[in-house]
Write an enzyme that holds these catalytic residues in place. Structure first.
Site, PDB file in Angstrom:
ATOM      1  N   GLU A  44       0.873  -1.308  -0.068  1.00 27.19           N
ATOM      2  CA  GLU A  44       0.057  -0.052  -0.106  1.00 27.19           C
ATOM      3  C   GLU A  44       0.815   1.295   0.066  1.00 27.19           C
ATOM      4  O   GLU A  44       0.296   2.254   0.079  1.00 27.19           O
ATOM      5  CB  GLU A  44      -1.094   0.215   1.185  1.00 27.19           C
ATOM      6  N   GLU A 100     -10.461  -4.657   8.788  1.00 29.42           N
ATOM      7  CA  GLU A 100      -9.370  -3.947   8.828  1.00 29.42           C
ATOM      8  C   GLU A 100      -8.340  -4.289   7.846  1.00 29.42           C
ATOM      9  O   GLU A 100      -7.805  -3.253   7.140  1.00 29.42           O
ATOM     10  CB  GLU A 100      -8.656  -3.837  10.311  1.00 29.42           C
ATOM     11  N   TYR A 149      -5.201  -9.563   3.395  1.00 28.29           N
ATOM     12  CA  TYR A 149      -4.106  -9.594   2.479  1.00 28.29           C
ATOM     13  C   TYR A 149      -3.698 -11.074   2.187  1.00 28.29           C
ATOM     14  O   TYR A 149      -3.585 -11.861   3.143  1.00 28.29           O
ATOM     15  CB  TYR A 149      -2.602  -9.019   3.290  1.00 28.29           C
ATOM     16  N   VAL A 150      -3.466 -11.260   0.909  1.00 29.83           N
ATOM     17  CA  VAL A 150      -2.639 -12.423   0.434  1.00 29.83           C
ATOM     18  C   VAL A 150      -1.600 -12.277  -0.316  1.00 29.83           C
ATOM     19  O   VAL A 150      -1.606 -11.280  -1.093  1.00 29.83           O
ATOM     20  CB  VAL A 150      -3.882 -13.105  -0.486  1.00 29.83           C
ATOM     21  N   GLY A 199      -4.792 -15.289  -6.749  1.00 26.96           N
ATOM     22  CA  GLY A 199      -5.420 -16.370  -7.662  1.00 26.96           C
ATOM     23  C   GLY A 199      -5.882 -17.713  -7.157  1.00 26.96           C
ATOM     24  O   GLY A 199      -6.516 -18.427  -8.029  1.00 26.96           O
ATOM     25  N   GLY A 224      -8.164 -14.992  -0.993  1.00 19.52           N
ATOM     26  CA  GLY A 224      -8.913 -13.921  -0.406  1.00 19.52           C
ATOM     27  C   GLY A 224     -10.372 -14.258  -0.597  1.00 19.52           C
ATOM     28  O   GLY A 224     -11.055 -13.703   0.494  1.00 19.52           O
ATOM     29  N   ASN A 228      -6.109   0.882  -5.957  1.00 18.96           N
ATOM     30  CA  ASN A 228      -6.022  -0.422  -5.905  1.00 18.96           C
ATOM     31  C   ASN A 228      -6.986  -1.228  -6.938  1.00 18.96           C
ATOM     32  O   ASN A 228      -8.091  -1.971  -6.451  1.00 18.96           O
ATOM     33  CB  ASN A 228      -6.098  -0.954  -4.493  1.00 18.96           C
ATOM     34  N   TYR A 266     -13.555  -7.062  -5.452  1.00 22.13           N
ATOM     35  CA  TYR A 266     -14.670  -6.950  -4.281  1.00 22.13           C
ATOM     36  C   TYR A 266     -15.828  -6.887  -5.079  1.00 22.13           C
ATOM     37  O   TYR A 266     -16.860  -7.571  -4.473  1.00 22.13           O
ATOM     38  CB  TYR A 266     -14.306  -5.815  -3.536  1.00 22.13           C
TER      39      TYR A 266
END
Length: 160
Positions: A24, A83, A86-87, A93, A97, A124, A131
């Site tokens: 990030e 919060e 993360y993968v 893939g 997630g 992102n 999502y």
């Protein structure tokens, strides 16, 4: 593939938080220590919870979700605020997630929580696409505000 985090996971959670901060573009912001994470997740009064995504073949952690409860005064029930999700890039893939979010959605349904919410950086695009493919929708009418560091300290000191 998904399991509840244990105290033994604290070092890897700490490492994954640092990796997320690098991704990030804000590594200097990730200041939490392992001890702070241990206290938040497994202390006398846990305030946060975590799930681990592990590789099916090796059993090694490849990602995590760290979350806490929020509350909707409009709906009158708790929800989950995610919060961090993360993968590791090498495991993306592989469904980790999605499996983490599925587990949090399962917890919401099981406990009668009516919201699963999180924030995503506007740049992102891979995460946003992921999502939205799950059915999540941005809450564009809301703007997040935050008090930290000096501004928080100054406001808190002026409370007297």
């Amino acid at each position: 593939m998904i399991r509840t985090a244990t105290p033994a996971d604290i070092p890897v959670i700490h490492t994954l938080v640092r990796e997320l901060a690098e991704y990030e573009k804000a590594p200097q912001e990730a200041r939490a220590s392992e001890e702070q994470l241990r206290e938040a997740l497994f202390g006398e009064r846990p305030a946060a919870f975590a799930h681990m995504a592990v590789d099916d073949g090796t059993g090694e952690p490849v990602g995590f979700a760290l979350w806490f409860l929020n509350f909707s005064t409009w709906r009158g029930v708790h929800g989950i605020y995610l919060e961090d999700l993360y993968v590791r890039p090498s495991a993306r893939g592989g469904g980790h997630g999605r499996a983490l979010l599925t587990e949090l959605a399962r917890i919401c349904v099981q406990r009668g929580y009516e919201r699963l919410e999180w924030s995503v950086l506007d740049w992102n695009r891979p995460a946003i696409g992921f999502y939205e493919a799950l059915g999540a929708r941005p809450q564009d009418e809301w703007t997040v505000y935050r008090l930290t560091d000096g501004a928080l300290t100054e406001l808190g000191r002026n409370a007297d």
